[in-house]
Design an enzyme around this catalytic site. Structure first.
Site, PDB file in Angstrom:
ATOM      1  N   HIS A  91      66.734  -5.875 -63.117  1.00  0.00           N
ATOM      2  CA  HIS A  91      65.490  -6.082 -62.421  1.00  0.00           C
ATOM      3  C   HIS A  91      65.858  -7.073 -61.400  1.00  0.00           C
ATOM      4  CE1 HIS A  91      61.535  -7.846 -62.011  1.00  0.00           C
ATOM      5  NE2 HIS A  91      61.037  -6.781 -62.601  1.00  0.00           N
ATOM      6  N   ASP A 138      68.707 -11.389 -69.937  1.00  0.00           N
ATOM      7  CA  ASP A 138      67.404 -11.303 -69.654  1.00  0.00           C
ATOM      8  C   ASP A 138      66.512 -10.285 -70.950  1.00  0.00           C
ATOM      9  OD1 ASP A 138      64.739  -9.939 -68.668  1.00  0.00           O
ATOM     10  OD2 ASP A 138      65.562  -9.670 -66.698  1.00  0.00           O
ATOM     11  N   GLN A 193      62.674  -7.435 -71.438  1.00  0.00           N
ATOM     12  CA  GLN A 193      62.017  -5.877 -72.130  1.00  0.00           C
ATOM     13  C   GLN A 193      62.370  -5.702 -73.568  1.00  0.00           C
ATOM     14  OE1 GLN A 193      60.292  -3.627 -70.690  1.00  0.00           O
ATOM     15  NE2 GLN A 193      59.928  -4.616 -69.025  1.00  0.00           N
ATOM     16  N   LYS A 238      54.901  -9.831 -71.780  1.00  0.00           N
ATOM     17  CA  LYS A 238      55.230  -8.417 -72.450  1.00  0.00           C
ATOM     18  C   LYS A 238      55.090  -8.186 -73.883  1.00  0.00           C
ATOM     19  CE  LYS A 238      57.922  -7.787 -68.430  1.00  0.00           C
ATOM     20  NZ  LYS A 238      57.567  -6.870 -67.271  1.00  0.00           N
ATOM     21  N   CYS A 271      61.041  -2.488 -59.634  1.00  0.00           N
ATOM     22  CA  CYS A 271      61.900  -3.611 -59.235  1.00  0.00           C
ATOM     23  C   CYS A 271      63.195  -3.310 -59.727  1.00  0.00           C
ATOM     24  CB  CYS A 271      61.083  -4.837 -60.089  1.00  0.00           C
ATOM     25  SG  CYS A 271      59.635  -5.290 -59.527  1.00  0.00           S
TER      26      CYS A 271
END
Ligand code: PMP
Length: 406
Positions: A123, A200, A203, A226, A364
């Site tokens: 991202h 990261d 997600q 999220k 993104c």
């Protein structure tokens, strides 16, 4: 764990009852942000109704109550991610903030010629802060390539890794394709060369319960919004040793031990990285969201979402001209696709007219789109509160959109 019953679960999400453009809403943009259950909304209302006060500084009862709840949320999040210590959990405004905090801190560690590795699947928020860091320090950014299935090429990562590699950063799960990256293998290999690893987890967090100690990861970042929590809050997990090494990100109140015009000393972890009044209510609501998801259970969630994914994949593939991106077997419930000859934006706009929320564009993640030589995709991303009926409505809408556009 309560038994997984999607009809019961849906009752917790008032927004799922609304209509959009005259149709019952089918919300398939969960990778952008998840919906909020009433248990989390209740926590927000309770905070502002009963104990809204600034934390840490007050001697009065409300301040103490708010502090206890906020620190209680930190402990919940610590337990959820299995961090060894509560002060290894730093509250942030979200994943982007967490990454920038670490990238900014590494400006004082990296030297010209040091190398940092980024994956091709990132991202923008896990690319741009590192490019800025390279500009500042003269460090060199190298990219771990991907294959047509949307998977990282592990052997290429091994080839890129060297004594000069100081950092590796990549996502646990790709937001554009849903690929689950082999992060444990990558972390272990990077550590052999003494490189730090930032994952990261934005997600992954809604689908997979990460154990930061088992992973032995140096930094893991997530956003609450999220995973059924509110926007504007998230956490950075960092190993104590690393967090002690990094300088503060922002100066201000809360993050100091003593201040004078001659010399200021910084507070202990986690306060060193939490300057100013934080998103108190958001942090508490994040704790409530984690409780909510854990009550359903992450195993039940991922098993159910996999069913939805398999069903939707099968049905979409029956549509002529369908091209799916991200076909790894290791993936979460995200489908990125295009239909030959049609623009993703047109498909997204038409299915919205039928009440269906999907995302279109580059998500993104422009480098991934460049890799496939496409302007963007249509992305449908599923959550545990979606149903097979909704997927059928989505497939019908895509077919209709195709007919109208062809
Ligand atoms: N990384 C990934 C993989 C994401 O999907 C997102 C959100 N789309 C982010 C980072 C940024 O998260 P936030 O906007 O909450 O900071």
């Amino acid at each position: 764990n309560i038994a997984f019953n999607v009809d019961e679960i849906r009752k917790d999400f008032p927004i799922l009852n609304r209509e959009v453009n005259g149709y019952p809403l089918v919300y398939l943009d969960n990778a952008a942000t998840s919906q909020t259950p009433k248990q989390v909304m209740d926590a927000i209302v309770e905070y502002y109704s009963n104990y809204n006060a600034n934390i840490h500084r007050g001697v009065h009862s409300l301040s103490q109550e708010a502090t206890d709840k906020y620190e209680g949320a930190r402990k919940k999040i610590q337990q959820h991610f299995n961090a060894e210590k509560a002060h290894e959990i730093i509250f942030t405004s979200g994943t982007t903030h967490g990454i920038n905090l670490v990238a900014s801190g590494f400006a004082s560690i990296l030297k010209k010629g040091d190398e940092i590795l980024v994956s091709a699947l990132e991202h923008h928020s896990n690319i741009v802060p590192w490019q800025m860091l390279c500009e500042k320090t003269g460090a060199i950014l190298k990219v771990i390539p991907m294959n047509q299935e949307g998977e990282l090429i592990y052997e290429a990562f091994e080839d890129l890794l060297s004594e000069n590699t100081k950092m590796v950063f990549l996502n646990h799960v790709s937001n554009a394709l849903g690929t689950i990256n082999p992060i444990k293998k990558i972390i272990d290999k990077a550590h052999e060369k003494g490189a730090a690893v930032l994952i990261d987890g934005a997600q992954a967090a809604p689908h997979i319960k990460a154990d930061v100690q088992a992973l032995d990861v140096d930094f893991y970042v997530v956003s609450a919004h999220k995973m059924c929590g509110p926007t504007g809050v998230g956490v950075l997990y960092g190993k104590e040793e690393w967090l002690n090494k990094l300088p503060p990100y922002q100066g201000g109140g809360e993050m100091i031990a003593t201040v004078s015009f001659e010399k200021t000393t910084y507070a202990e972890l986690p306060h060193k990285f939490e300057a100013g009044t934080p998103n108190i209510c958001g942090g508490i609501a994040f704790g409530a969201a984690i409780d909510y998801m854990n009550a359903i259970g992450f195993e039940a969630i991922s098993r159910y979402e996999e069913e939805l994914l398999d069903y939707a994949t099968l049905k979409l593939q029956e549509i002529e001209g369908m091209k799916l991106y991200g076909t790894s077997r290791e993936k979460t419930a995200v489908i990125s696709f295009n239909i030959e000859g049609l623009h993703p934006y047109d498909i997204g706009t038409l299915v919205d007219k039928m009440g269906i929320a999907v995302r279109t564009g580059h998500h993104c993640a422009q480098p991934i789109m460049d890799f496939y030589k496409i302007p963007g995709t249509v992305r449908a991303s599923f959550s545990f509160y979606n149903t097979k009926d909704e997927i059928e409505r989505f497939i019908e809408a895509v077919k209709k959109a195709k007919m109208m556009l062809s």
